[in-house]
Design an enzyme around this catalytic site. Structure first.
Site, PDB file in Angstrom:
ATOM      1  N   ARG A 149       0.983  -1.110   0.178  1.00  0.00           N
ATOM      2  CA  ARG A 149       0.077   0.059   0.037  1.00  0.00           C
ATOM      3  C   ARG A 149       0.839   1.180   0.241  1.00  0.00           C
ATOM      4  NH1 ARG A 149      -2.657  -0.003   6.151  1.00  0.00           N
ATOM      5  NH2 ARG A 149      -0.387  -0.488   7.135  1.00  0.00           N
TER       6      ARG A 149
ATOM      7  N   CYS B 245       3.715   8.081  -5.509  1.00  0.00           N
ATOM      8  CA  CYS B 245       4.498   9.507  -5.420  1.00  0.00           C
ATOM      9  C   CYS B 245       3.454  10.819  -5.203  1.00  0.00           C
ATOM     10  CB  CYS B 245       5.147   9.610  -6.428  1.00  0.00           C
ATOM     11  SG  CYS B 245       5.839  11.566  -6.782  1.00  0.00           S
TER      12      CYS B 245
ATOM     13  N   ASN C 110      -4.614   7.620   4.750  1.00  0.00           N
ATOM     14  CA  ASN C 110      -4.301   6.750   6.263  1.00  0.00           C
ATOM     15  C   ASN C 110      -2.897   6.902   6.312  1.00  0.00           C
ATOM     16  OD1 ASN C 110      -5.615   4.390   7.843  1.00  0.00           O
ATOM     17  ND2 ASN C 110      -3.702   3.620   7.322  1.00  0.00           N
ATOM     18  N   GLU C 111      -2.733   7.124   7.820  1.00  0.00           N
ATOM     19  CA  GLU C 111      -1.313   7.347   8.297  1.00  0.00           C
ATOM     20  C   GLU C 111      -0.307   7.859   7.302  1.00  0.00           C
ATOM     21  OE1 GLU C 111      -0.501   3.397  10.127  1.00  0.00           O
ATOM     22  OE2 GLU C 111      -1.487   3.816  11.835  1.00  0.00           O
TER      23      GLU C 111
ATOM     24  N   CYS D   4       9.923   9.969  -1.518  1.00  0.00           N
ATOM     25  CA  CYS D   4      10.405   9.504  -2.825  1.00  0.00           C
ATOM     26  C   CYS D   4      11.208  10.464  -3.629  1.00  0.00           C
ATOM     27  CB  CYS D   4       8.908   9.485  -3.669  1.00  0.00           C
ATOM     28  SG  CYS D   4       8.559   9.473  -5.450  1.00  0.00           S
TER      29      CYS D   4
ATOM     30  N   CYS E  51      12.108  10.468  -6.873  1.00  0.00           N
ATOM     31  CA  CYS E  51      11.660  10.522  -8.195  1.00  0.00           C
ATOM     32  C   CYS E  51      11.884  12.105  -8.888  1.00  0.00           C
ATOM     33  CB  CYS E  51      10.341   9.842  -8.516  1.00  0.00           C
ATOM     34  SG  CYS E  51       9.128  11.405  -8.512  1.00  0.00           S
TER      35      CYS E  51
ATOM     36  N   CYS F 275       9.628  14.531  -7.752  1.00  0.00           N
ATOM     37  CA  CYS F 275       9.968  15.153  -6.294  1.00  0.00           C
ATOM     38  C   CYS F 275      11.216  15.999  -6.577  1.00  0.00           C
ATOM     39  CB  CYS F 275      10.023  13.889  -5.508  1.00  0.00           C
ATOM     40  SG  CYS F 275       8.618  13.130  -4.839  1.00  0.00           S
TER      41      CYS F 275
ATOM     42  N   GLU G 281      -7.519   4.259  15.626  1.00  0.00           N
ATOM     43  CA  GLU G 281      -7.379   2.781  15.533  1.00  0.00           C
ATOM     44  C   GLU G 281      -6.830   2.354  17.052  1.00  0.00           C
ATOM     45  OE1 GLU G 281      -4.725   1.713  12.495  1.00  0.00           O
ATOM     46  OE2 GLU G 281      -5.870   2.740  11.032  1.00  0.00           O
TER      47      GLU G 281
ATOM     48  N   TRP H 121       1.889  -9.340  11.402  1.00  0.00           N
ATOM     49  CA  TRP H 121       1.590  -9.544   9.856  1.00  0.00           C
ATOM     50  C   TRP H 121       2.190 -10.760   9.469  1.00  0.00           C
ATOM     51  CZ3 TRP H 121       3.054  -4.417   6.423  1.00  0.00           C
ATOM     52  CH2 TRP H 121       2.009  -3.657   6.811  1.00  0.00           C
TER      53      TRP H 121
HETATM   54  C1  GLA Z   1      -1.839   0.846  10.683  1.00  0.00           C
HETATM   55  C2  GLA Z   1      -3.017   1.109   9.672  1.00  0.00           C
HETATM   56  C3  GLA Z   1      -4.037   0.213   9.559  1.00  0.00           C
HETATM   57  C4  GLA Z   1      -3.327  -1.327   9.854  1.00  0.00           C
HETATM   58  C5  GLA Z   1      -2.692  -1.349  11.108  1.00  0.00           C
HETATM   59  C6  GLA Z   1      -2.058  -2.697  11.450  1.00  0.00           C
HETATM   60  O1  GLA Z   1      -2.403   1.748  12.034  1.00  0.00           O
HETATM   61  O2  GLA Z   1      -3.576   2.318   9.868  1.00  0.00           O
HETATM   62  O3  GLA Z   1      -4.590   0.120   8.133  1.00  0.00           O
HETATM   63  O4  GLA Z   1      -2.605  -1.444   8.669  1.00  0.00           O
HETATM   64  O5  GLA Z   1      -1.631  -0.230  10.861  1.00  0.00           O
HETATM   65  O6  GLA Z   1      -0.888  -2.948  10.709  1.00  0.00           O
END
Ligand code: GLA
Ligand code: GLA
Length: 672
Positions: free
Chosen positions: A112, A116, A150-151, A160, A162, A165, A311, A319
């Protein structure tokens, strides 16, 4: 229809991925959520392909169905923009959106965040998708708000480099410096023939044959942070325009360093954080509660307001390999810890352990089988206990007694040249944080551009890069009566990461501290014995990592070295200035030494904790107007005791026996 942008009634949630489960299962899940007390679900942040299976062909029907099913059970939705996982059709069409690492290699599809963030073509697709998604859900009464991506910054460690960038970096530098001569000056490019004739000649920092230019690296890191902030802003602008009723937040990661979170969260309604106390693959927790507490205080500090957990760990992590299993009671205690530090809403990751993909062993509330088990019951009980208080707690935060200065620029500069191989900026700050935390003193982390005067005590470790403006801020804070702690490696460099030469260390701050440091020693594989005036010599006072060999120019010496060629020289000093006091700690003090110094510091600052407690018990306070709530949380599997300083005025509103906690038990007090 919900009130305009009102999310104050949402307190517990889960991260749910309907696209991972057969349609027939959805209602069972949603009913179980409702039964547990779940009021909000976050979803969508990884499902770009489901929303746009082919270029320009949008499909939100499946998501509509999930949103309306949740709505029927009274559960609101937060939509994540799915830009954390661009689909294969897009990557195949434009392989140049794949990021390039420091070795100059393109990373592949299949994980995921393979994007870039400066690529203009990619930006166009992001804008189109976010526009379509926002337009589709703008009027949906069950949608409460948005999470951008996300994060952001996660997985982008050395990315990156490239050509896109590179162009962006050059543009950023041109804007900052105006002329290439100014850039050459700021970066000290006379060293090793690194001069540039134009901005177009500047490279991204691919792996070099040897060493790096510290000034260039500092700008690169700041550029990367700005790029992520800008990438997010594109999405925010779209959502604000189309969905003015909705809130926007982002799930940050505590002390993750890629992005300046003060900047990233500025345009958001509130900050969110992802909290995994068990560590990703870590050993059995208890040990790291200090860091976990600090994560939460840091998140609250980004905007100086209460926040969300987007979260919260809900089971074993893993993992390819797995961490230890949280023991019964521990998940609930961790969630309550988040609330105690200022979370208004706690969303658990994830609802159910996934049977497909990379994260099959990152356990959810429900096991793979989907049957509610001990984790479901434990969290349900916790929600039942805290829910009645959550509306009242909303928006409350502690009035922190101490501020610890946090600067991403200082952190970057120390990362670029740690000087001592084990010197880490955050770890150093957390040593001081730990001393306050164990004394139950509420702490904020404060930007060096932030307001210091509201704290009786300010601790500013490793003020390595110094400007006149920052120095003046410290002078005026102390002059007006503040108690300030400065440490080793202060005032070493200018804002461009270049060593200053006009005076001895700690530069202009020498006048504030009443000292001068003409010489120093880097303590490689050795600690140096220190004596502390007035404290019993117990053989545990050491200077670690570093010795500033201090000359007094008005300050008093609190501690002195006992060994090495500088035996007798001061190591820790105290000086009065104006109405205040400043400590200079010219080393990393050993645990006992730090404890002894902090006792002095706290006495000077007139700061004391909200109570006292056995090891492993946390006391926290949230305040709103005249109202106060005090939390006592036992993070150990033993009975434990605590005492609240003004306990007589507090009423126990959740919990059994005042002052005595069962393993992992949570007590809540209220004071009107
Ligand atoms: C992060 C991500 C989630 C998931 C968790 C667990 O917090 O935001 O999508 O991947 O880690 O790995
Ligand atoms: C070698 C090089 C010098 C200098 C020193 C210190 O001796 O010839 O240019 O780099 O190392 O690193």
């Amino acid at each position: 229809m919900k009130k305009e942008r009102d999310w104050s009634g949402l307190h517990f949630g889960v991260d749910y991925y309907p696209e991972h489960w057969p349609r027939e299962r959805w209602e069972t899940d949603v009913a179980l959520m409702q039964e547990m007390g779940i009021q909000v679900v976050r979803m969508g942040e990884f499902s770009w392909h489901k929303m746009e299976p082919r270029e320009g062909e949008y499909d939100f029907a499946w998501l509509d169905e999930a949103v309306s099913l949740l709505g029927r059970y009274g559960i609101s939705v937060i939509l994540g923009t799915p830009t954390a996982a661009p689909p294969a059709w897009l990557v195949n069409k434009y392989p140049e959106i794949l990021p390039m690492d420091r070795q100059g290699r393109r990373r592949g599809f299949g994980g995921r965040h393979h994007d870039c963030q400066s690529n203009p073509v990619y930006r166009r697709y992001v804008e189109a998708l976010v526009t379509a998604m926002a337009s589709h859900f703008a009027e949906n009464p069950n949608v409460a708000g948005w999470q951008t991506d996300n994060e952001l910054g996660n997985s982008h460690g050395d990315l990156c480099m490239c050509p896109s960038c590179r162009r962006s970096f050059q543009g950023w530098l041109e804007k900052k410096y105006g002329t290439v001569e100014a850039l050459n000056q700021a970066w000290g490019t006379a060293f090793w023939s690194q001069e540039y004739n134009s901005f177009e000649e500047v490279f991204t920092p691919l792996v070099t044959v040897t060493g790096e230019n510290p000034s260039a690296m500092l700008d690169w890191k700041c550029f990367c942070s700005d790029l992520v902030v800008e990438f997010q802003q594109v999405q925010i602008d779209i959502i604000r325009r189309i969905c003015p009723r909705h809130f926007i937040t982002h799930n940050c990661m505590g002390f993750a360093d890629k992005v300046n979170y003060f900047d990233l969260t500025r345009p958001l309604d509130f900050a969110s954080h992802d909290q995994y106390p068990g560590g990703y693959y870590g050993k059995m927790p208890f040990e790291d509660n200090v860091r976990m507490a600090a994560n939460l205080d840091m998140t609250r500090s980004f905007k100086g307001q209460s926040f969300w957990i987007m979260e919260q760990q809900s089971g074993m992590t893993g993992w390819q390999i797995m961490g230890r299993s949280p023991v019964p009671g521990q998940l609930a205690a961790w969630a309550a810890q988040s609330v105690a530090h200022g979370a208004d809403c706690v969303v658990f990751f994830r609802w159910r352990s996934c049977c497909i993909g990379t994260e099959q062993y990152w356990h959810g509330i429900l096991p793979h089988s989907g049957r509610p088990g001990r984790r479901y019951q434990e969290l349900k009980d916790m929600i039942g206990k805290l829910s009645p208080h959550m509306d009242a707690l909303w928006g409350s935060i502690p009035r922190a007694q101490a501020g610890i200065v946090f600067s991403y620029r200082q952190e970057y500069a120390i990362q670029i040249q740690p000087q001592h191989p084990d010197l880490n900026y955050v770890t150093q700050l957390l040593k001081y944080y730990g001393e306050l935390h164990k004394r139950s003193i509420p702490v904020d982390f404060v930007e060096d551009t932030g307001e210091l005067s509201r704290y009786p005590l300010v601790i500013a470790p490793l003020q390595y890069l110094m400007t006149n403006a920052l120095a003046e801020k410290y002078f005026s804070y102390v002059r007006e009566g503040g108690t300030l702690v400065l440490t080793m490696r202060t005032g070493v460099k200018d804002e461009h990461n270049i060593c200053m030469s006009d005076r001895e260390l700690p530069g202009v701050l020498g006048d504030l501290c009443g000292i001068e440091i003409p010489d120093y020693d880097c303590l490689r594989d050795v600690n140096v014995k220190v004596s502390f005036a007035g404290e019993k010599e117990d053989g545990e006072f050491f200077a670690e990592k570093w010795s500033d060999i201090i000359t007094l120019l008005g300050a008093e010496a609190l501690a002195s070295y006992e060994e090495e060629f500088y035996a007798g020289a001061p190591c820790i000093t105290r000086n009065t200035y104006g109405k205040g006091v400043v400590y200079y700690i010219g080393t990393e003090p050993s645990q006992k030494l730090l404890e002894a110094v902090m006792n002095r510091v706290l006495a000077d600052a007139g700061v004391s904790g909200i109570g006292s407690a056995d090891e492993g018990v946390e006391l926290n306070i949230r305040q709103k107007g005249q109202k106060k709530w005090i939390f006592a949380i036992n993070h150990t599997n033993q009975e434990a005791r605590y005492q609240i300083s003004d306990g007589a005025e507090c009423k126990l509103v959740s919990g059994e026996k005042e002052g005595l906690l069962q393993p992992f038990e949570i007590h809540l007090y209220q004071k009107e």
